[in-house]
Design a protein around this motif. Structure first.
Motif, PDB file in Angstrom:
ATOM      1  N   ARG A   1     -12.573  -1.216 -66.675  1.00 27.96           N
ATOM      2  CA  ARG A   1     -12.176  -2.272 -65.969  1.00 27.96           C
ATOM      3  C   ARG A   1     -11.790  -2.663 -64.226  1.00 27.96           C
ATOM      4  O   ARG A   1     -12.172  -3.860 -64.163  1.00 27.96           O
ATOM      5  CB  ARG A   1     -10.151  -1.873 -66.366  1.00 27.96           C
ATOM      6  N   ARG A   2     -12.333  -1.843 -63.297  1.00 25.22           N
ATOM      7  CA  ARG A   2     -12.765  -1.539 -62.559  1.00 25.22           C
ATOM      8  C   ARG A   2     -14.014  -2.312 -62.612  1.00 25.22           C
ATOM      9  O   ARG A   2     -14.280  -3.122 -61.245  1.00 25.22           O
ATOM     10  CB  ARG A   2     -12.378  -0.600 -61.921  1.00 25.22           C
TER      11      ARG A   2
ATOM     12  N   THR B   1     -10.430   6.945 -62.681  1.00 21.76           N
ATOM     13  CA  THR B   1     -11.861   6.727 -63.157  1.00 21.76           C
ATOM     14  C   THR B   1     -12.815   8.178 -63.349  1.00 21.76           C
ATOM     15  O   THR B   1     -13.595   7.592 -63.596  1.00 21.76           O
ATOM     16  CB  THR B   1     -12.553   5.198 -62.074  1.00 21.76           C
TER      17      THR B   1
ATOM     18  N   GLN C   1     -13.957  -6.011 -62.559  1.00 26.27           N
ATOM     19  CA  GLN C   1     -12.917  -6.648 -61.121  1.00 26.27           C
ATOM     20  C   GLN C   1     -14.091  -6.632 -60.352  1.00 26.27           C
ATOM     21  O   GLN C   1     -13.767  -7.800 -59.761  1.00 26.27           O
ATOM     22  CB  GLN C   1     -11.841  -5.498 -61.657  1.00 26.27           C
TER      23      GLN C   1
END
Length: 423
Positions: free
Chosen positions: A408-409, A340, A412
């Protein structure tokens, strides 16, 4: 929830603690299943803004105010959520309840742990009526390690003083639960990228870096390494690809002192010969949104002991841009190196500060000077930063991959709805 206006609002300038508090409060209101939202506050506390927010987020929700001076009669709740680590005061107040410590559990949260007030709050826990069903939420691994060291040390001092054993103290739970951010807001800002660039007068092919934070030279993040490394990269680009647009660094924040503001203006005058450097007022919400929308890359080189979590890298991942930050304190929990963004090697070779801490505690040293001393001991690897900047400034596909992975991280792990569930 224990409500204190200074924990959930920005009176003079935007601060990470209040920004996080606002997000958490909104998520708590949205997640409420009952028609009543219990709030403990002083009788003088102005709850009009809170009532307005509750009606906006959860129409029909009623605030159930419990006066702070009647905490001994608090009922109908399983836990009292406090926005700071100072749990001893509330544990003592709970003792006056007819059910004592069994009346409800306490849940505190860490923020900055480097001040005398924060350390004294932690030191008071082993001698207070804290129980195993209470918790102090630590926003990062480094925060929990700091709390554990202070609690163990204080418990050992008490054990020596009274001839007991430190392991007999059954302290609070110390879960690691991060802060969150408004994922939908930052994702929406990505859609306005081109419009923001036109409004800011940026070229379409220009790579835009963004730094967001307090513009202070003694705490949080000294800008010297960032500016010097970017100037090296920009000079190299100017020699090798002279037709390429210069990189742009947007600096979004506020400076408290006139001297600091003047230093930043001098930095703009000096470094603008190599790259486009612009200062934006962090209190201007419209300008802030434009800066976030226009960004291709986020950079934050924290080198202070105050940064136990660091909200802006999480916001950058939510926005969908890669992050370059220091491998330091809370940042190392949120940013995944190579996936990331890039973590820049950071070290503290000389942590001999006990004598300075004594001077701080005794009032011979100002907190700002204490933090400046600590910051000067932290070393950020400038050469590694240059390599990371070169890679990400030159590779648009890498920026896109890392940005998507970060988004996405963030979805989540750092969406407030998820974080409130963990709390």
């Amino acid at each position: 929830m224990l409500y204190a206006a200074d924990a959930f609002g920005n009176a003079e300038r935007k601060m990470g603690r209040q920004q996080a508090g606002q997000g958490m409060l909104a998520a708590l209101i949205r997640s409420t299943q009952s028609s009543h939202f219990p709030v403990v506050a002083t009788r003088q506390e102005d709850l009009s803004a809170l009532r307005q927010q509750a009606q906006l987020l959860q129409p029909g929700l009623n605030l159930h105010l419990w006066p702070l001076d009647k905490l001994d009669r608090l009922s109908g709740v399983d836990a009292l959520l406090v926005a700071d680590p100072a749990l001893a005061r509330w544990a003592e107040a709970r003792q006056w309840h007819q059910k004592g410590a069994a009346a409800w559990s306490l849940i505190g949260m860490t923020h900055t742990l480097s001040s005398v007030a924060a350390l004294e709050a932690l030191r008071g826990l082993p001698a207070s009526p804290i129980r195993a069903w209470d918790a102090l939420i630590c926003t990062s691994r480094c925060a929990r390690e700091a709390v554990q060291v202070v609690l163990a040390h204080q418990a050992e001092l008490l054990a020596r003083r009274f001839g007991g054993q430190a392991r007999a103290w059954d302290g609070p739970q110390l879960p690691v639960i991060p802060l969150g951010c408004d994922l939908d807001r930052f994702q929406a800002l990505a859609a306005g990228r081109e419009q923001a660039r036109v409004a800011l007068g940026l070229q379409s092919a220009q790579v835009v870096l963004l730094f967001v934070g307090r513009l202070e030279l003694h705490a949080k993040a000294h800008p010297g390494v960032m500016l010097q490394a970017l100037s090296r990269v920009a000079q190299h680009h100017a020699r090798e690809t002279p037709d390429r647009p210069r990189p742009c660094l947007l600096v979004l924040g506020t400076a408290r002192s006139q001297a600091t503001a003047a230093a930043w203006r001098e930095a703009v005058d000096y470094f603008s010969q190599w790259f486009d450097l612009r200062l934006f007022d962090g209190q201007d919400d419209a300008l802030s949104d434009q800066a976030w929308s226009a960004a291709d890359l986020f950079i934050s080189l924290a080198d202070s002991l105050q940064e136990t979590f660091g909200l802006t890298p999480v916001e950058a991942m939510a926005r969908g841009v890669p992050v370059i930050c220091t491998d330091w304190n809370g940042y190392r929990d949120t940013v995944v190196d190579g996936l990331t963004g890039c973590l820049i090697p950071t070290s503290q070779p000389g942590p001999a500060t006990s004598h300075r801490l004594a001077e701080l505690a005794l009032g011979r040293l100002r907190y700002d000077d204490f933090m400046a001393d600590l910051m000067q001991q932290v070393v950020v690897d400038e050469d590694a930063l240059v390599v990371a900047l070169e890679r990400l400034l030159n590779d648009a596909s890498m920026r896109q991959r890392m940005g998507e992975a970060g988004q996405r991280r963030a979805r989540q792990l750092y969406d407030w709805n998820h974080v409130v569930g963990e709390i």
